[in-house]
Design an enzyme around this catalytic site. Structure first.
Site, mmCIF file in Angstrom:
data_model
loop_
_atom_site.group_PDB
_atom_site.id
_atom_site.type_symbol
_atom_site.label_atom_id
_atom_site.label_comp_id
_atom_site.label_asym_id
_atom_site.label_seq_id
_atom_site.Cartn_x
_atom_site.Cartn_y
_atom_site.Cartn_z
ATOM 1 N N HIS A 173 0.851 -1.109 -0.040
ATOM 2 C CA HIS A 173 -0.100 -0.134 -0.142
ATOM 3 C C HIS A 173 0.943 1.158 -0.050
ATOM 4 O O HIS A 173 1.628 1.268 0.979
ATOM 5 C CB HIS A 173 -0.888 0.098 1.293
ATOM 6 C CG HIS A 173 -1.947 -0.939 1.120
ATOM 7 N ND1 HIS A 173 -3.192 -0.764 0.426
ATOM 8 C CD2 HIS A 173 -2.133 -2.083 1.756
ATOM 9 C CE1 HIS A 173 -3.973 -1.801 0.569
ATOM 10 N NE2 HIS A 173 -3.350 -2.830 1.347
ATOM 11 N N PHE A 195 -11.507 -7.572 12.567
ATOM 12 C CA PHE A 195 -11.585 -6.242 13.130
ATOM 13 C C PHE A 195 -13.037 -5.466 12.892
ATOM 14 O O PHE A 195 -13.351 -5.197 11.857
ATOM 15 C CB PHE A 195 -10.624 -5.119 12.727
ATOM 16 C CG PHE A 195 -9.092 -5.912 12.583
ATOM 17 C CD1 PHE A 195 -8.761 -6.238 11.255
ATOM 18 C CD2 PHE A 195 -8.642 -6.790 13.528
ATOM 19 C CE1 PHE A 195 -7.274 -6.655 11.053
ATOM 20 C CE2 PHE A 195 -7.393 -7.477 13.230
ATOM 21 C CZ PHE A 195 -6.974 -7.599 12.150
ATOM 22 N N ASP A 210 -15.142 -3.119 12.389
ATOM 23 C CA ASP A 210 -15.320 -1.804 11.980
ATOM 24 C C ASP A 210 -16.879 -1.567 11.200
ATOM 25 O O ASP A 210 -17.507 -2.208 11.546
ATOM 26 C CB ASP A 210 -14.289 -1.475 10.902
ATOM 27 C CG ASP A 210 -14.558 -2.136 9.504
ATOM 28 O OD1 ASP A 210 -14.250 -1.531 8.427
ATOM 29 O OD2 ASP A 210 -14.751 -3.211 9.410
ATOM 30 N N ASP A 224 -9.872 -10.557 6.762
ATOM 31 C CA ASP A 224 -10.224 -9.406 7.211
ATOM 32 C C ASP A 224 -9.785 -8.202 5.947
ATOM 33 O O ASP A 224 -10.447 -7.539 5.491
ATOM 34 C CB ASP A 224 -9.803 -8.882 8.598
ATOM 35 C CG ASP A 224 -10.483 -7.502 8.820
ATOM 36 O OD1 ASP A 224 -9.569 -6.569 8.299
ATOM 37 O OD2 ASP A 224 -11.378 -7.362 9.443
ATOM 38 N N ASP A 279 -10.087 -4.737 1.635
ATOM 39 C CA ASP A 279 -9.565 -4.267 0.622
ATOM 40 C C ASP A 279 -10.393 -4.309 -0.650
ATOM 41 O O ASP A 279 -10.825 -3.475 -1.581
ATOM 42 C CB ASP A 279 -8.174 -4.805 0.145
ATOM 43 C CG ASP A 279 -6.910 -4.233 0.922
ATOM 44 O OD1 ASP A 279 -6.009 -4.925 0.930
ATOM 45 O OD2 ASP A 279 -7.040 -3.414 1.536
HETATM 46 N N1 LIG Z 1 -11.926 -4.258 9.576
HETATM 47 C C1 LIG Z 1 -10.913 -3.591 9.123
HETATM 48 N N2 LIG Z 1 -11.054 -2.257 9.276
HETATM 49 C C2 LIG Z 1 -10.140 -1.306 8.647
HETATM 50 C C3 LIG Z 1 -8.993 -1.758 8.187
HETATM 51 C C4 LIG Z 1 -8.347 -0.519 7.964
HETATM 52 C C5 LIG Z 1 -7.025 -0.369 7.131
HETATM 53 N N3 LIG Z 1 -6.383 -1.617 6.872
HETATM 54 C C6 LIG Z 1 -5.555 -1.679 5.607
HETATM 55 C C7 LIG Z 1 -4.015 -1.216 5.776
HETATM 56 C C8 LIG Z 1 -3.420 -2.292 5.660
HETATM 57 C C9 LIG Z 1 -4.066 -3.388 5.477
HETATM 58 O O1 LIG Z 1 -3.732 -4.286 4.568
HETATM 59 C C10 LIG Z 1 -5.657 -3.051 5.147
HETATM 60 O O2 LIG Z 1 -5.714 -2.937 3.821
HETATM 61 C C11 LIG Z 1 -9.245 0.717 8.340
HETATM 62 N N4 LIG Z 1 -10.055 -0.035 8.910
HETATM 63 C C12 LIG Z 1 -11.525 0.581 9.596
HETATM 64 O O3 LIG Z 1 -12.507 0.768 8.407
HETATM 65 C C13 LIG Z 1 -12.950 1.927 8.568
HETATM 66 C C14 LIG Z 1 -12.683 2.828 7.522
HETATM 67 O O4 LIG Z 1 -13.218 2.624 6.449
HETATM 68 P P1 LIG Z 1 -13.160 3.986 4.939
HETATM 69 O O5 LIG Z 1 -13.966 4.977 5.748
HETATM 70 O O6 LIG Z 1 -13.859 3.263 3.979
HETATM 71 O O7 LIG Z 1 -11.829 4.244 4.793
HETATM 72 C C15 LIG Z 1 -12.545 2.772 9.972
HETATM 73 O O8 LIG Z 1 -13.470 1.922 10.909
HETATM 74 C C16 LIG Z 1 -11.134 2.038 10.140
HETATM 75 O O9 LIG Z 1 -10.831 1.850 11.351
HETATM 76 C C17 LIG Z 1 -8.784 -3.250 7.754
HETATM 77 O O10 LIG Z 1 -7.834 -3.629 7.317
HETATM 78 N N5 LIG Z 1 -9.798 -3.943 8.242
#
Ligand SMILES: Nc1nc2c(c(CN[C@H]3C=C[C@H](O)[C@@H]3O)cn2[C@@H]2O[C@H](COP(=O)(O)O)[C@@H](O)[C@H]2O)c(=O)[nH]1
Length: 343
Positions: A54, A241, A243, A316, A321
């Site tokens: 990323h 996680f 979210d 997750d 992604d």
């Molecule tokens: N379950 C889960 N929630 C995750 C992530 C990530 C970032 N991870 C990336 C970075 C490196 C890894 O390879 C992942 O690609 C952010 N969030 C949550 O999402 C929400 C933001 O969403 P939007 O407003 O659409 O950007 C917010 O609650 C944030 O806390 C995850 O991976 N899993």
């Protein structure tokens, strides 16, 4: 070193799922998705190596990366916009000619400050920086400001001071105290840092979600590709996680189903208070659904090394992604709108 018995988040998720009224899991869709995901992972393996690809993530595995990940995951909450997902007014950050919104806008703020020579990932800085200095770090390149800015400043100061006073100013020291156990580290984070204590009261029981604490461990594990400070013998005990983005993907894949009342509430964009029964059912049943998906995929994969090892973290990350790269398709599925420092 004996690891802790089990992850309290998984027990909580199972308990809430057993009593859930408005969110259900479709076992046939779990079965179907398990097969589909295994095929997708055979064609295009998804592993910890993808994390550093990323553009905004650190591309080194060192103490500086640990400091970056700790600050980002301390602030990794509530990026959904009052103006709406597709609004041109929503909070955005332009960095190197690229416009970032949502979670990536947070990473862009941190990287923009670093590029401006501000040592923003150092606890010695963010524990004592002035309001003006911190507000400038989160300045917007759109009409809307970053959501929950005051709460962000408060958790930066509180967390920075604890890190300085108790752990010599570096999260690496917290990791070293846990003898390679992810569950010990999860217990340390949620005990020592109040803003990571993501829990709820459900039918008279305290239930754990620990979303940011778990993704903090997962990001370190992924960044270090399971080596050195990223080596955890019980990493597979970490859950999905909870979210607001992955539940949207799970509904889109028909794995999660919402009652008509909940669906109508979300479609009219009615906010859900943090701790509301419906919010907790969405979060907990999502965790349990990914656990069922994980168990099925592990069973189907067997000892076929053609596909990478499966755990809830990689599922997750993959689903998150997927949601971010299929925003048009997922637009038909409303997210739940809860303002919270926990996710
Ligand atoms: N379950 C889960 N929630 C995750 C992530 C990530 C970032 N991870 C990336 C970075 C490196 C890894 O390879 C992942 O690609 C952010 N969030 C949550 O999402 C929400 C933001 O969403 P939007 O407003 O659409 O950007 C917010 O609650 C944030 O806390 C995850 O991976 N899993």
């Amino acid at each position: 070193m004996k690891s802790l018995p089990c992850n309290p988040v998984l027990e909580s998720a199972q308990f809430v799922h057993q009593h859930s009224k408005d969110v259900a899991i479709d076992e046939a869709a779990v079965e179907r998705t398990a097969h589909e995901l295994l095929r997708a992972l055979e064609e295009k393996p998804y592993s910890t190596a993808d994390w550093k690809r990323h553009p905004l993530n650190p591309n080194t595995a060192d103490d500086a990366a640990i400091d970056w990940i700790f600050l980002v995951d301390t602030l990794n909450f509530s990026f959904w916009s009052d103006a709406g997902e597709a609004s041109p007014d929503r909070f955005a950050v332009v960095l190197d000619g690229q416009r970032y919104t949502g979670y990536w806008s947070l990473c862009a703020c941190i990287n923009r400050a670093l590029a401006e020579g501000i040592p923003v990932t150092s606890a010695a800085y963010y524990a004592h920086a002035t309001d003006d200095e911190l507000r400038r770090i989160f300045r917007s390149d759109a009409r809307e400001s970053v959501p929950m800015l005051d709460e962000r400043l408060a958790v930066m100061r509180q967390t920075g001071r604890i890190l300085l006073e108790t752990f010599g100013g570096s999260f690496s020291q917290c990791i070293r105290q846990c003898q390679g156990s992810a569950l010990r580290l999860l217990a340390l984070i949620t005990k020592q840092f109040p803003c990571y204590r993501d829990e709820g009261a459900f039918m008279g029981r305290t239930v754990q979600y620990f979303k940011r604490a778990q993704i903090l461990i997962a990001d370190i594990w992924a960044c270090f590709e399971g080596q050195g400070l990223g080596e955890f013998h019980d990493i597979d005990q970490i859950t999905m996680f909870a979210d607001y983005r992955v539940p949207q993907a799970l509904v889109y894949l028909n794995i999660l189903s919402y009652s008509s009342d909940l669906w109508a509430l979300l479609q009219r964009q009615q906010p859900l208070a943090s701790g509301d029964r419906l919010e907790q059912e969405i979060r907990a049943v999502s965790i349990w659904a990914v656990e069922l998906l994980r168990r099925r995929m592990v069973a189907l994969r067997g000892h076929n090394t053609a596909t990478p090892a499966i755990n809830a973290i990689l599922l997750d990350f993959y689903l998150w992604d997927y949601a971010k790269t299929h925003t048009d398709a997922l637009r038909s599925v409303p997210i739940h709108r809860t303002r919270s420092i926990f996710y």
